[in-house]
Design a protein around this motif. Structure first.
Motif, PDB file in Angstrom:
ATOM      1  N   PHE A 118       0.895  -1.092  -0.024  1.00  0.00           N
ATOM      2  CA  PHE A 118      -0.089  -0.044  -0.129  1.00  0.00           C
ATOM      3  C   PHE A 118       0.952   1.257  -0.008  1.00  0.00           C
ATOM      4  N   THR A 119       0.757   2.109  -0.924  1.00  0.00           N
ATOM      5  CA  THR A 119       1.547   3.238  -0.949  1.00  0.00           C
ATOM      6  C   THR A 119       0.576   4.647  -0.699  1.00  0.00           C
ATOM      7  N   ILE A 120       0.828   5.352   0.089  1.00  0.00           N
ATOM      8  CA  ILE A 120       0.220   6.363   0.255  1.00  0.00           C
ATOM      9  C   ILE A 120       0.750   7.764   0.181  1.00  0.00           C
ATOM     10  N   ILE A 121       0.268   8.542  -0.832  1.00  0.00           N
ATOM     11  CA  ILE A 121       0.857   9.648  -1.179  1.00  0.00           C
ATOM     12  C   ILE A 121       0.059  10.829  -0.586  1.00  0.00           C
ATOM     13  N   LEU A 122       0.743  11.641   0.287  1.00  0.00           N
ATOM     14  CA  LEU A 122       0.195  12.663   0.847  1.00  0.00           C
ATOM     15  C   LEU A 122       0.591  14.044   0.331  1.00  0.00           C
ATOM     16  N   THR A 123      -0.429  14.777  -0.240  1.00  0.00           N
ATOM     17  CA  THR A 123      -0.026  16.132  -0.867  1.00  0.00           C
ATOM     18  C   THR A 123      -0.746  17.259  -0.010  1.00  0.00           C
ATOM     19  N   GLN A 124       0.106  18.155   0.663  1.00  0.00           N
ATOM     20  CA  GLN A 124      -0.356  19.326   1.119  1.00  0.00           C
ATOM     21  C   GLN A 124      -0.047  20.621   0.245  1.00  0.00           C
ATOM     22  N   THR A 125      -1.101  21.288  -0.151  1.00  0.00           N
ATOM     23  CA  THR A 125      -1.134  22.399  -0.842  1.00  0.00           C
ATOM     24  C   THR A 125      -1.459  23.464   0.013  1.00  0.00           C
ATOM     25  N   ARG A 126      -0.423  24.557  -0.222  1.00  0.00           N
ATOM     26  CA  ARG A 126      -0.263  25.924   0.448  1.00  0.00           C
ATOM     27  C   ARG A 126      -0.438  26.925  -0.502  1.00  0.00           C
ATOM     28  N   THR A 127      -0.819  28.129  -0.186  1.00  0.00           N
ATOM     29  CA  THR A 127      -0.633  29.461  -1.009  1.00  0.00           C
ATOM     30  C   THR A 127      -0.029  30.546  -0.028  1.00  0.00           C
ATOM     31  N   ASN A 128       1.046  30.922  -0.773  1.00  0.00           N
ATOM     32  CA  ASN A 128       1.983  31.845  -0.371  1.00  0.00           C
ATOM     33  C   ASN A 128       1.184  33.274  -0.171  1.00  0.00           C
ATOM     34  N   LYS A 129       0.680  33.965   1.092  1.00  0.00           N
ATOM     35  CA  LYS A 129      -0.259  34.863   0.717  1.00  0.00           C
ATOM     36  C   LYS A 129       0.481  36.322   0.254  1.00  0.00           C
ATOM     37  N   GLU A 130       1.577  36.169   0.407  1.00  0.00           N
ATOM     38  CA  GLU A 130       2.447  37.387  -0.252  1.00  0.00           C
ATOM     39  C   GLU A 130       2.535  37.274  -1.697  1.00  0.00           C
ATOM     40  N   THR A 131       2.817  36.274  -2.282  1.00  0.00           N
ATOM     41  CA  THR A 131       3.104  36.117  -3.737  1.00  0.00           C
ATOM     42  C   THR A 131       1.989  35.153  -4.227  1.00  0.00           C
ATOM     43  N   MET A 132       1.105  34.796  -3.599  1.00  0.00           N
ATOM     44  CA  MET A 132       0.018  34.064  -4.053  1.00  0.00           C
ATOM     45  C   MET A 132       0.420  32.806  -5.113  1.00  0.00           C
ATOM     46  N   LYS A 133       1.525  32.683  -4.754  1.00  0.00           N
ATOM     47  CA  LYS A 133       2.286  31.390  -5.274  1.00  0.00           C
ATOM     48  C   LYS A 133       1.786  29.998  -4.721  1.00  0.00           C
ATOM     49  N   VAL A 134       1.230  28.991  -5.371  1.00  0.00           N
ATOM     50  CA  VAL A 134       0.656  27.739  -4.794  1.00  0.00           C
ATOM     51  C   VAL A 134       1.951  26.882  -4.645  1.00  0.00           C
ATOM     52  N   MET A 135       2.120  26.207  -3.638  1.00  0.00           N
ATOM     53  CA  MET A 135       3.111  25.224  -3.615  1.00  0.00           C
ATOM     54  C   MET A 135       2.634  23.821  -2.748  1.00  0.00           C
ATOM     55  N   ASP A 136       2.976  22.866  -3.282  1.00  0.00           N
ATOM     56  CA  ASP A 136       2.763  21.474  -2.941  1.00  0.00           C
ATOM     57  C   ASP A 136       3.884  20.817  -2.132  1.00  0.00           C
ATOM     58  N   LYS A 137       3.410  20.160  -0.933  1.00  0.00           N
ATOM     59  CA  LYS A 137       4.466  19.470  -0.368  1.00  0.00           C
ATOM     60  C   LYS A 137       3.847  18.089  -0.409  1.00  0.00           C
ATOM     61  N   VAL A 138       4.778  16.952  -0.763  1.00  0.00           N
ATOM     62  CA  VAL A 138       4.274  15.959  -0.940  1.00  0.00           C
ATOM     63  C   VAL A 138       5.072  14.679  -0.274  1.00  0.00           C
ATOM     64  N   SER A 139       4.507  13.856   0.451  1.00  0.00           N
ATOM     65  CA  SER A 139       5.081  12.805   1.290  1.00  0.00           C
ATOM     66  C   SER A 139       4.775  11.495   0.624  1.00  0.00           C
ATOM     67  N   LYS A 140       5.526  10.322   0.676  1.00  0.00           N
ATOM     68  CA  LYS A 140       5.080   9.306   0.398  1.00  0.00           C
ATOM     69  C   LYS A 140       5.495   8.087   1.404  1.00  0.00           C
ATOM     70  N   ILE A 141       4.323   7.335   1.745  1.00  0.00           N
ATOM     71  CA  ILE A 141       4.566   6.516   2.658  1.00  0.00           C
ATOM     72  C   ILE A 141       4.319   4.951   2.106  1.00  0.00           C
ATOM     73  N   SER A 142       4.951   3.945   2.146  1.00  0.00           N
ATOM     74  CA  SER A 142       4.786   2.796   1.511  1.00  0.00           C
ATOM     75  C   SER A 142       4.825   1.616   2.800  1.00  0.00           C
ATOM     76  N   LEU A 143       3.669   0.910   2.814  1.00  0.00           N
ATOM     77  CA  LEU A 143       3.425  -0.194   3.674  1.00  0.00           C
ATOM     78  C   LEU A 143       3.573  -1.494   2.914  1.00  0.00           C
ATOM     79  N   VAL A 144       4.232  -2.444   3.372  1.00  0.00           N
ATOM     80  CA  VAL A 144       4.702  -3.575   2.785  1.00  0.00           C
ATOM     81  C   VAL A 144       4.486  -4.652   3.622  1.00  0.00           C
TER      82      VAL A 144
END
Length: 124
Positions: free
Chosen positions: A46-72
């Motif tokens: 089982f591979t779980i990919i977590l994506t956290q999306t944030r928007t920088n309030k000053e630049t309005m740039k959208v950034m994703d932080k991605v983590s991957k967890i594999s359960l074997v």
């Protein structure tokens, strides 16, 4: 996908993840051997990919932080004589052992490569 029947499904909460994991567990092949009444006859990943999306309030740039967890969960290695397996069960056990051996070889090659021990130009 690298595996026949492999699927990628989006989820939004833990309950959905739990339901999918339960579904996968129910679909696993198990069989009785002399060593184990409910011996797993399959590897499960089982591979779980977590994506956290944030928007920088000053630049309005959208950034994703991605983590991957594999359960074997790997099917266990078995000695044919100890299990009393015959026919299809014996072939399953041989295939399980062969795949575990191949995995061990890959892990060993990766470990060697990370320490500079592999042959020059060789890729694990």
């Amino acid at each position: 996908p690298y595996v026949d029947g492999l699927s990628t499904l989006p989820v939004t909460d833990y309950l959905h993840i739990e339901r999918l994991m339960d579904e996968g567990t129910r679909a696993r092949t198990v069989a009785s051997t002399q060593m184990n009444a409910t011996s797993s006859r399959a590897h499960t990943i089982f591979t779980i990919i977590l994506t956290q999306t944030r928007t920088n309030k000053e630049t309005m740039k959208v950034m994703d932080k991605v983590s991957k967890i594999s359960l074997v969960d790997l099917a266990g290695s078995e000695r044919a004589q100890s299990t009393g397996a015959e026919g299809a069960r014996l072939k399953e056990g041989a295939a399980i052992n062969k795949s575990l051996s191949a995995l061990g070889n890959c892990i060993s090659a990766l470990a060697d490569a990370s320490q500079g021990k592999g042959k020059k130009g060789e890729k694990p």
